[in-house]
Design a protein around this motif. Structure first.
Motif, PDB file in Angstrom:
ATOM      1  N   ILE A  88     -11.116 -11.905   1.677  1.00 52.61           N
ATOM      2  CA  ILE A  88     -10.494 -13.062   2.321  1.00 52.61           C
ATOM      3  C   ILE A  88      -9.106 -13.334   1.716  1.00 52.61           C
ATOM      4  O   ILE A  88      -8.463 -14.325   2.057  1.00 52.61           O
ATOM      5  CB  ILE A  88     -11.386 -14.322   2.267  1.00 52.61           C
ATOM      6  CG1 ILE A  88     -11.575 -14.788   0.837  1.00 52.61           C
ATOM      7  CG2 ILE A  88     -12.723 -14.081   2.973  1.00 52.61           C
ATOM      8  CD1 ILE A  88     -12.147 -16.203   0.765  1.00 52.61           C
ATOM      9  N   ILE A  89      -8.642 -12.442   0.850  1.00 53.98           N
ATOM     10  CA  ILE A  89      -7.232 -12.500   0.439  1.00 53.98           C
ATOM     11  C   ILE A  89      -6.380 -12.297   1.701  1.00 53.98           C
ATOM     12  O   ILE A  89      -6.677 -11.415   2.501  1.00 53.98           O
ATOM     13  CB  ILE A  89      -6.902 -11.371  -0.571  1.00 53.98           C
ATOM     14  CG1 ILE A  89      -7.765 -11.507  -1.843  1.00 53.98           C
ATOM     15  CG2 ILE A  89      -5.417 -11.369  -0.923  1.00 53.98           C
ATOM     16  CD1 ILE A  89      -7.623 -10.313  -2.806  1.00 53.98           C
ATOM     17  N   PRO A  90      -5.333 -13.119   1.929  1.00 52.97           N
ATOM     18  CA  PRO A  90      -4.517 -12.929   3.138  1.00 52.97           C
ATOM     19  C   PRO A  90      -3.891 -11.541   3.181  1.00 52.97           C
ATOM     20  O   PRO A  90      -3.358 -11.076   2.170  1.00 52.97           O
ATOM     21  CB  PRO A  90      -3.431 -14.010   3.026  1.00 52.97           C
ATOM     22  CG  PRO A  90      -3.964 -15.022   2.071  1.00 52.97           C
ATOM     23  CD  PRO A  90      -4.887 -14.285   1.138  1.00 52.97           C
ATOM     24  N   VAL A  91      -3.972 -10.884   4.343  1.00 55.36           N
ATOM     25  CA  VAL A  91      -3.447  -9.526   4.517  1.00 55.36           C
ATOM     26  C   VAL A  91      -2.294  -9.560   5.518  1.00 55.36           C
ATOM     27  O   VAL A  91      -2.437 -10.047   6.627  1.00 55.36           O
ATOM     28  CB  VAL A  91      -4.533  -8.561   5.018  1.00 55.36           C
ATOM     29  CG1 VAL A  91      -3.937  -7.176   5.291  1.00 55.36           C
ATOM     30  CG2 VAL A  91      -5.668  -8.457   4.019  1.00 55.36           C
ATOM     31  N   ILE A  92      -1.144  -9.031   5.075  1.00 55.30           N
ATOM     32  CA  ILE A  92       0.022  -8.926   5.950  1.00 55.30           C
ATOM     33  C   ILE A  92       0.155  -7.478   6.399  1.00 55.30           C
ATOM     34  O   ILE A  92       0.138  -6.567   5.571  1.00 55.30           O
ATOM     35  CB  ILE A  92       1.314  -9.342   5.188  1.00 55.30           C
ATOM     36  CG1 ILE A  92       1.187 -10.782   4.679  1.00 55.30           C
ATOM     37  CG2 ILE A  92       2.543  -9.181   6.078  1.00 55.30           C
ATOM     38  CD1 ILE A  92       2.327 -11.216   3.746  1.00 55.30           C
ATOM     39  N   ALA A 112      -1.926 -10.899   9.418  1.00 56.50           N
ATOM     40  CA  ALA A 112      -0.623 -11.536   9.636  1.00 56.50           C
ATOM     41  C   ALA A 112       0.398 -10.440   9.895  1.00 56.50           C
ATOM     42  O   ALA A 112       0.884  -9.819   8.964  1.00 56.50           O
ATOM     43  CB  ALA A 112      -0.236 -12.352   8.410  1.00 56.50           C
ATOM     44  N   THR A 113       0.724 -10.215  11.167  1.00 57.43           N
ATOM     45  CA  THR A 113       1.553  -9.055  11.501  1.00 57.43           C
ATOM     46  C   THR A 113       3.029  -9.433  11.575  1.00 57.43           C
ATOM     47  O   THR A 113       3.389 -10.494  12.077  1.00 57.43           O
ATOM     48  CB  THR A 113       1.084  -8.450  12.833  1.00 57.43           C
ATOM     49  OG1 THR A 113      -0.305  -8.188  12.739  1.00 57.43           O
ATOM     50  CG2 THR A 113       1.831  -7.149  13.143  1.00 57.43           C
ATOM     51  N   VAL A 114       3.871  -8.530  11.068  1.00 58.93           N
ATOM     52  CA  VAL A 114       5.322  -8.717  11.114  1.00 58.93           C
ATOM     53  C   VAL A 114       5.958  -7.575  11.929  1.00 58.93           C
ATOM     54  O   VAL A 114       5.244  -6.776  12.514  1.00 58.93           O
ATOM     55  CB  VAL A 114       5.912  -8.794   9.688  1.00 58.93           C
ATOM     56  CG1 VAL A 114       5.476 -10.088   8.988  1.00 58.93           C
ATOM     57  CG2 VAL A 114       5.484  -7.584   8.867  1.00 58.93           C
ATOM     58  N   ALA A 115       7.286  -7.501  11.955  1.00 54.77           N
ATOM     59  CA  ALA A 115       7.980  -6.563  12.840  1.00 54.77           C
ATOM     60  C   ALA A 115       7.763  -5.103  12.446  1.00 54.77           C
ATOM     61  O   ALA A 115       7.399  -4.794  11.312  1.00 54.77           O
ATOM     62  CB  ALA A 115       9.475  -6.871  12.839  1.00 54.77           C
ATOM     63  N   VAL A 116       8.016  -4.204  13.393  1.00 56.09           N
ATOM     64  CA  VAL A 116       7.910  -2.763  13.173  1.00 56.09           C
ATOM     65  C   VAL A 116       9.017  -2.287  12.223  1.00 56.09           C
ATOM     66  O   VAL A 116      10.188  -2.637  12.402  1.00 56.09           O
ATOM     67  CB  VAL A 116       8.070  -2.012  14.518  1.00 56.09           C
ATOM     68  CG1 VAL A 116       8.029  -0.502  14.307  1.00 56.09           C
ATOM     69  CG2 VAL A 116       7.004  -2.443  15.510  1.00 56.09           C
ATOM     70  N   GLY A 117       8.650  -1.537  11.207  1.00 54.79           N
ATOM     71  CA  GLY A 117       9.632  -0.856  10.354  1.00 54.79           C
ATOM     72  C   GLY A 117      10.198  -1.686   9.217  1.00 54.79           C
ATOM     73  O   GLY A 117       9.565  -2.630   8.731  1.00 54.79           O
ATOM     74  N   LYS A 118      11.430  -1.319   8.796  1.00 55.35           N
ATOM     75  CA  LYS A 118      12.027  -1.909   7.598  1.00 55.35           C
ATOM     76  C   LYS A 118      12.169  -3.420   7.682  1.00 55.35           C
ATOM     77  O   LYS A 118      11.933  -4.123   6.700  1.00 55.35           O
ATOM     78  CB  LYS A 118      13.421  -1.289   7.361  1.00 55.35           C
ATOM     79  CG  LYS A 118      13.341   0.090   6.734  1.00 55.35           C
ATOM     80  CD  LYS A 118      14.683   0.502   6.127  1.00 55.35           C
ATOM     81  CE  LYS A 118      14.497   1.814   5.346  1.00 55.35           C
ATOM     82  NZ  LYS A 118      15.740   2.232   4.690  1.00 55.35           N
ATOM     83  N   ALA A 119      12.594  -3.927   8.845  1.00 56.80           N
ATOM     84  CA  ALA A 119      12.726  -5.367   8.987  1.00 56.80           C
ATOM     85  C   ALA A 119      11.390  -6.046   8.709  1.00 56.80           C
ATOM     86  O   ALA A 119      11.318  -7.093   8.057  1.00 56.80           O
ATOM     87  CB  ALA A 119      13.214  -5.715  10.405  1.00 56.80           C
ATOM     88  N   GLY A 120      10.326  -5.438   9.211  1.00 56.83           N
ATOM     89  CA  GLY A 120       8.994  -5.996   8.989  1.00 56.83           C
ATOM     90  C   GLY A 120       8.586  -5.922   7.529  1.00 56.83           C
ATOM     91  O   GLY A 120       7.993  -6.865   6.982  1.00 56.83           O
ATOM     92  N   ALA A 121       8.875  -4.801   6.870  1.00 57.86           N
ATOM     93  CA  ALA A 121       8.502  -4.652   5.461  1.00 57.86           C
ATOM     94  C   ALA A 121       9.179  -5.728   4.612  1.00 57.86           C
ATOM     95  O   ALA A 121       8.554  -6.340   3.736  1.00 57.86           O
ATOM     96  CB  ALA A 121       8.883  -3.253   4.965  1.00 57.86           C
TER      97      ALA A 121
END
Lengths: 165, 165, 165, 165, 165, 165, 165, 165
Positions: free
Chosen positions: H80-84, H112-121
């Motif tokens: 249940i640790i938050p996963v990005i 918790a999803t962020v953008a594709v690729g470097k911007a997302g990282a």
């Protein structure tokens, strides 16, 4: 000369694309300013630019951005100056992300969206000119001349290709 | 009163959607005409409408169409009056076909594209009003009032939901 | 020799792709003309080309364009000569914009759409030939020979790969 | 009367859509046969239909199918009679699967692809008629009349909407 | 040694991708043949390959193709040998065309589809091996060993990256 | 009778779709078990099912799931029994999410993916049968009979439609 | 009790979907407030809500919106409280527009995006809880219990389906 | 110093992209570990990493993967640790496959999803920091400083471009 169009881009790396809009405006002798502001990283700056645009009687705002491209929508929500959005191809999703983030503005706050990338930036300049030409017969004539030149240019290219046949 | 906006739709079945544009314009007391013309089935009629629009000094043209939605692009190629395109959801592809057929106009002839369907039609009316407000301070005030009403409306809805919490 | 096929492209930069259609036609000794016309930047020129095509009894028109690719649809709306559309990959959206702008033609005016890019251009030439072969048994034989050559070519390549196994 | 067009569909459930093609052909007094054959479930039957079509001098084949819609491509690979493909919306992917399975035919074997669903089926009938009209002036006149009727129909609808304004 | 897997590709240019399937099979000492056949350009050859495969008791067929990639579906419709489809990225649409042309096979004739490109080709080889391992305990052991090696490989790479932290 | 195929679905609401796989297997007298397990909500249960499947010598596993459909991939990563993935249409994205979450498995762990929804579930049953038929001539005969019945069925439907012409 | 989570939605019509987030939070006894604010129609109100959230030490903000869904991004640009974005299916494009408008946030301002629609709203509630559980062992235990209940629920459903086999 | 964030990537080739997350964390003096684990090729290793993360009181897990990118979902299902989740562009489908495989997580287990690729990282690193800042006022101040620097940076770039006008 007092600028009539404000061109904002989300990042300075967008300059080579957004230049296309400025080039078109210069060709029609329409003074414009170009600057950088991010809807997300500099929301206050964005607001200030809009307030200044309203004070200096800017007639059209062109805003270019990539990815989740909120800049034109955020600008449009703070002014009733017409806002033209240029979606930029700045992620592996080929600009579809920026396009949908602009064109799908919910009811109430429109953004006049054009094509992804350089073609769109150029058309943003033309659209801005057409909007201002409604009250500027001299500008209208320049745009009509421009269209004739496009025709001539296509005809010349056609002639070259036909000769090669 | 002389119409200032021409609303064209590709088929009479598009009326319930395109009505949203007319409603907004009426609300701002902007006279408009609504009619049907198909870029493909009635190209001559489309041309005649544009010529008439230019003669009667129409200021903005709104064009809605579905599928391979060429209507706004074809209209835009024959006039420098600003053209707003409303992509309609008229095929199993969910309006993506109409959207790309409008927004991706090649360099030279811009179409100011808004969202797919009713939201887009409404925003087309608002965008037309904003374009005309540049030279019409009374209209500008009406649009600002409209925005305030939207704010109030959202606040009332918010209050209702907050009470339910 | 009187041309039987007219190949139009939206821009002279499309030549390397559209050449594939001409190559196929030449291989079948079908005379064709290639030229440039833009549905949007040169609508009058486009109309004139169609009228000429009808007068000179062109049998098939091949039209290639990118982005919001209206060229084949606009051509098809002014003539009943069969029109084959070749969607070109000319924007960051990978040709999906051009494809949907052609293939999704609304009821009434068909465009015979083929694949995006060079493969499509080549197939446009073949489809034109097949259409004309209905009344030209000599041409039909040439197309059948071409198919046999394709078979042989595949078999030779297969043999090479099998030997390497 | 000897049929000139063969309409094949991948499943009998496609009949309500593919009927649109037959209706158009009947309107032009072009005799056609409609039948069912699956590229995958009945490959031999498909081949037999093609052979028969060639013997009975069928001039155009219209093939409609959904999902991974190989029917038109498989038919086209066995004959040089022009094949028109109608992609059907038969899966949760909205017909995009059938569209790409037809229009993206690799170089060598073209399929003339039209729009997804009923609009496409109707246009398939019109395209078949246009292909045959090249050598049938009476048919050409009928198609031109049909186009005029479309014009009149649009004008009548336009008049109705204009009156309501 | 008698081949147990047949690898067919639509074009010899697909070899560098489809090689990945062969490499995996060789690693498990599974004899295979690789050849070229096109569902569209060489339908007869495709049929003959299938008949031969049945006679020589091929256990799995791997078929790779791009664009409207009918090869695996056409193969699957003529045999009940399990067919694995590898969609190739061979058009500006990024392999989405080939993927949908394979995976969306209509009910009755399945194609076991894997990922687009090299990753898919490799997995096709592994899937073929897993299918055959059901009756081949020695092969099963080799696959289990392969999995362990993958684990070790990942762990070694992880260790390197962890040291750099 | 000992089950030979395990059908797992991510949610009990998937039963009406996944039933199609079971129906096909029953028709071929292939015993199967159907159950529910979620890759995410019940990872331990999923592992236990796989261990049991290996112990009871299950020959093929069919796994259906919607959205970010990891079930078949997670199952495949814990066993070398061939895993067939059925993407389900369980979100507003029309099953494209589930399809890509299955078919795009990275190199090392394949999932044999079939079509979205009922068509895919049915084909999963058929593919499982074809995989097992390699060592079961009686089953092979049943599948061949099934194919003949499909042929007859299509022919009967074709006859009905031809009579109506 | 002082609210720990703020749920904002772009329109009151989003309530039935966003309720799913509130339900999850209530189940864990996490007090939350739900309200409406539009990034575009009420930018000032949106800012005020964020300032209040910071003052009242809200720990997580959940923002749901459809179409060009800028709400979560705009909120995130004015605070460093973690913002979870729920894309809503509110246009003919099936929620893909809202998804890309949220998840593709450019570097600098992250939005934690979850699935389109109800599934996403529920997961937004869970993610908020997991974020707060880092410093709230009692809450962590509740979440772990919730997971166990999910397991039991799946097992019960599995048992029912297994009995029916 | 004890690590507070665990960064996992599916393959060592993802390092240049995932480094962006680590850089951000280092800038805020947040200790983190970076390692490789594959949901599919090393499921046991993945589990062990999660157990260790829980023991060592890791506060946020960042997981990056391409193609059918199950890694963050699989991790999230075991803790249940938050996963990005960071979707990577690792196939011809431009990262759309990885994006949908992460963001469309079914109800119960959020990523918790962020953008594709470097911007997302990069944004994953920032989101992790924002999550931890809730209980770490010093960290909160650093993030606020970072935001101010972003503002300054944009203003400097804007000034440069404005001078060039």
């Amino acid at each position: 000369m007092k600028p009539r169009v404000l061109i904002i881009m989300g990042s300075d790396t967008d300059l080579p694309v957004m230049e296309e809009a400025a080039k078109v405006l210069r060709r029609f002798d329409i003074p414009c300013i170009m600057t950088v502001a991010s809807a997300h990283r500099t929301p206050e700056r964005t607001l200030k630019l809009i307030k200044n645009a309203e004070k200096s009687r800017i007639q059209v705002i062109i805003a270019g951005a990539g990815m989740a491209a909120h800049l034109p929508g955020v600008v449009a929500s703070h002014t009733i100056i017409p806002v033209i959005g240029v979606p930029l191809d700045a992620s592996p999703l080929g600009g579809m992300d920026a396009l949908l983030s602009m064109v799908q503005m919910p009811p109430g706050i429109p953004v006049a969206t054009v094509a992804v990338g350089k073609a769109g930036a150029k058309n943003a300049g033309l659209l801005a000119a057409q909007i201002m030409a409604g009250n500027d017969p001299a500008l209208a004539r320049k745009i009509l001349d421009y269209r004739k030149e496009m025709t001539t240019e296509v005809e010349e290219k056609a002639a070259k290709i036909e000769r090669k046949n």
